[in-house]
Write an enzyme that holds these catalytic residues in place. Structure first.
Site, PDB file in Angstrom:
ATOM      1  N   ARG A 145       0.878  -1.181   0.000  1.00 28.69           N
ATOM      2  CA  ARG A 145       0.000   0.000   0.000  1.00 28.69           C
ATOM      3  C   ARG A 145       0.907   1.220   0.000  1.00 28.69           C
ATOM      4  O   ARG A 145       2.128   1.090   0.093  1.00 28.69           O
ATOM      5  CB  ARG A 145      -1.020  -0.010   1.152  1.00 28.69           C
ATOM      6  CG  ARG A 145      -0.628  -0.626   2.452  1.00 28.69           C
ATOM      7  CD  ARG A 145       0.498   0.034   3.191  1.00 28.69           C
ATOM      8  NE  ARG A 145       0.275   1.457   3.380  1.00 28.69           N
ATOM      9  CZ  ARG A 145       1.197   2.332   3.636  1.00 28.69           C
ATOM     10  NH1 ARG A 145       2.478   1.975   3.730  1.00 28.69           N
ATOM     11  NH2 ARG A 145       0.935   3.620   3.787  1.00 28.69           N
ATOM     12  N   GLY A 146       0.292   2.398  -0.087  1.00 33.53           N
ATOM     13  CA  GLY A 146       1.088   3.614  -0.233  1.00 33.53           C
ATOM     14  C   GLY A 146       1.168   3.933  -1.725  1.00 33.53           C
ATOM     15  O   GLY A 146       1.487   3.051  -2.544  1.00 33.53           O
ATOM     16  N   ALA A 147       0.861   5.186  -2.075  1.00 34.42           N
ATOM     17  CA  ALA A 147       0.658   5.547  -3.482  1.00 34.42           C
ATOM     18  C   ALA A 147       1.835   5.165  -4.407  1.00 34.42           C
ATOM     19  O   ALA A 147       1.639   4.446  -5.389  1.00 34.42           O
ATOM     20  CB  ALA A 147       0.330   7.040  -3.567  1.00 34.42           C
ATOM     21  N   GLN A 183      -1.805   2.484  10.032  1.00 32.10           N
ATOM     22  CA  GLN A 183      -0.504   2.549   9.335  1.00 32.10           C
ATOM     23  C   GLN A 183       0.541   3.308  10.154  1.00 32.10           C
ATOM     24  O   GLN A 183       1.734   3.021  10.062  1.00 32.10           O
ATOM     25  CB  GLN A 183      -0.656   3.249   7.967  1.00 32.10           C
ATOM     26  CG  GLN A 183      -1.427   2.465   6.925  1.00 32.10           C
ATOM     27  CD  GLN A 183      -2.900   2.829   6.917  1.00 32.10           C
ATOM     28  OE1 GLN A 183      -3.472   3.203   7.938  1.00 32.10           O
ATOM     29  NE2 GLN A 183      -3.542   2.693   5.769  1.00 32.10           N
ATOM     30  N   ASP A 204      -1.857  10.964  -1.879  1.00 32.61           N
ATOM     31  CA  ASP A 204      -2.280   9.987  -2.893  1.00 32.61           C
ATOM     32  C   ASP A 204      -2.654  10.659  -4.207  1.00 32.61           C
ATOM     33  O   ASP A 204      -2.675  10.008  -5.245  1.00 32.61           O
ATOM     34  CB  ASP A 204      -3.446   9.152  -2.370  1.00 32.61           C
ATOM     35  CG  ASP A 204      -2.943   8.259  -1.258  1.00 32.61           C
ATOM     36  OD1 ASP A 204      -2.846   8.734  -0.110  1.00 32.61           O
ATOM     37  OD2 ASP A 204      -2.603   7.103  -1.552  1.00 32.61           O
ATOM     38  N   ASN A 223      -5.161  12.698   0.942  1.00 33.50           N
ATOM     39  CA  ASN A 223      -4.291  11.754   1.672  1.00 33.50           C
ATOM     40  C   ASN A 223      -5.159  10.933   2.617  1.00 33.50           C
ATOM     41  O   ASN A 223      -6.394  11.097   2.674  1.00 33.50           O
ATOM     42  CB  ASN A 223      -3.184  12.525   2.411  1.00 33.50           C
ATOM     43  CG  ASN A 223      -2.103  11.594   2.963  1.00 33.50           C
ATOM     44  OD1 ASN A 223      -1.628  10.699   2.266  1.00 33.50           O
ATOM     45  ND2 ASN A 223      -1.725  11.765   4.215  1.00 33.50           N
TER      46      ASN A 223
HETATM   47  O1  MRU Z   1      -4.441   3.211   2.261  1.00 30.82           O
HETATM   48  P1  MRU Z   1      -2.958   3.416   2.147  1.00 30.82           P
HETATM   49  O2  MRU Z   1      -2.191   2.839   3.287  1.00 30.82           O
HETATM   50  O3  MRU Z   1      -2.440   2.984   0.796  1.00 30.82           O
HETATM   51  O4  MRU Z   1      -2.796   4.981   2.216  1.00 30.82           O
HETATM   52  C1  MRU Z   1      -1.511   5.518   2.146  1.00 30.82           C
HETATM   53  C2  MRU Z   1      -1.478   6.982   2.345  1.00 30.82           C
HETATM   54  O5  MRU Z   1      -2.477   7.639   2.487  1.00 30.82           O
HETATM   55  C3  MRU Z   1      -0.117   7.624   2.263  1.00 30.82           C
HETATM   56  O6  MRU Z   1      -0.046   8.725   3.118  1.00 30.82           O
HETATM   57  C4  MRU Z   1       0.099   8.089   0.820  1.00 30.82           C
HETATM   58  O7  MRU Z   1      -0.074   7.015  -0.065  1.00 30.82           O
HETATM   59  C5  MRU Z   1       1.414   8.683   0.612  1.00 30.82           C
HETATM   60  S1  MRU Z   1       2.639   7.427   0.586  1.00 30.82           S
HETATM   61  C6  MRU Z   1       4.146   8.017   0.192  1.00 30.82           C
END
Ligand code: MRU
Length: 361
Positions: free
Chosen positions: A63-65, A212, A253, A263
């Site tokens: 996960r994470g963009a 997270q 995101d 985000n």
């Molecule tokens: O649902 P997730 O864990 O994928 O969400 C991640 C986030 O919101 C992060 O803050 C975002 O992707 C930035 S990651 C460098």
């Protein structure tokens, strides 16, 4: 296959001692750390098809963009290697896999961005001999991965310049090496400030409901011996009021053309608190997070995730059976609350009317 210490056929491209996603080029498998199990367990899985990679994105193994963008690129590299037929079949295979990957999660634009970039490369190389076009697709996926790490480094250096000496920094969710190709966006800023000897400490919002911050951000900072304390999301106001927070940095995101920032759910609360208490609210994100086709935050699709992620923590039931819960996974912080956005191309100041258009090439 699952392993605790996978042996890759080359050094990881990630710059941390762990990684969210890597390609094992000899086995031709995508290797991912299962982020659902952290911090209790370190377990890596191997995947051999775009369908498996798409499922791992949906299930939040990764996960994470930026990390899901890199994963999708590798998923397409797997398909390109497996497809040995003519250019037309290659185009169909890549098209079907692209649709599957791009549809895995809706909010982070990095996912679609990576799939589209791989699609452009696929159409350029479709008529080459099968091994050559597979090599070209692999090289493109690796370039996406390498460029993401370099972008994190660049925005980290820029953001670190703004961090006051001795600051306590609040961050929300996880925007670290686990959420990127390696190093991190918001955690990249924190890491760079730490490396510059700024003597920083971190308050990590636990980030309900998926935790997270508690599970991933605290774990990452501990690996680097950066002082961190976890707070529940509801405690942030208290610490702002007591002037215990001097700087906020989060990831994103999707950033709209007007400077609105999407985000993890709860980020908007933090931005409102930062404004009320006169603390800079900053965002670190690669250019692949900027969506100039999206005029404002109102146009960003917000993922709705399952009720159970709110109603339970692991096996523990928090909300009685049959009681509905709401679970938007992201929110939008209006540009007027965002002090500065750091990217690898430079920064802009949405609260002063700055937009990403200033960095467009
Ligand atoms: O649902 P997730 O864990 O994928 O969400 C991640 C986030 O919101 C992060 O803050 C975002 O992707 C930035 S990651 C460098």
């Amino acid at each position: 296959m699952s392993e605790r210490e996978p042996k890759l056929s080359r050094e990881p491209l990630s710059e941390a001692s762990y990684y969210a996603v890597e390609l094992d080029p000899e086995a031709f498998e995508v290797v991912m750390l299962d982020q659902r199990l952290l911090p209790a367990e370190i377990l890596y899985h191997r995947y051999r098809s775009a369908a498996e990679v798409a499922q791992s994105i949906k299930d939040m193994v990764v996960r994470g963009a930026p990390a899901i963008g890199v994963s999708a690129a590798y998923g397409l590299a797997l398909e390109a290697r497996a497809e040995r037929r003519d250019a037309e079949s290659f185009g169909r295979t890549i098209g079907a896999a692209s649709a599957l990957l791009a549809g895995a999660r809706p909010t982070a634009v990095n996912l679609v961005w990576a799939v589209e970039r791989m699609g452009v490369r696929a159409s350029q190389v479709a008529s080459l001999p099968a091994p050559d076009r597979a090599d070209a697709m692999q090289a493109e996926a690796e370039a996406i991965h390498r460029e993401d790490v370099a972008a994190c480094r660049a925005m980290g250096r820029l953001g670190a310049e703004r961090v006051p000496e001795g600051a306590t920094i609040l961050t929300h969710c996880n925007a670290g090496a686990l959420a990127t190709g390696g190093y991190g966006t918001a955690l990249g800023v924190i890491r760079a400030a730490h490396e510059a000897g700024k003597n920083v400490r971190v308050l990590a919002d636990e980030t309900r409901p998926y935790l997270q911050g508690a599970r991933l951000t605290a774990w990452e900072l501990r690996q680097d011996e950066i002082p961190v304390e976890v707070i529940t999301d509801s405690m942030a106001a208290h610490f702002f009021k007591r002037r215990e927070i001097q700087f906020v940095v989060v990831g994103s995101d999707r950033i709209a053309a007007n400077g609105d920032v999407c985000n993890k759910i709860g980020t908007y609360n933090v931005a409102v608190l930062a404004k009320e208490h006169g603390v800079p609210f900053t965002v670190a994100a690669p250019w692949s997070t900027v969506d100039l086709k999206c005029p404002s935050g109102d146009d960003i699709p917000i993922e709705e995730r399952s009720r159970d992620e709110v109603a339970r923590v692991g096996a523990q039931v928090l909300v009685g059976d049959g009681i509905p819960c709401r679970h938007p996974a992201f929110d939008v912080t209006p540009a007027r609350l965002v002090t500065e956005v750091f990217t690898e191309r430079g920064s802009f100041e949405p609260a002063k009317g700055g937009t990403p258009r200033a960095l467009e090439r």
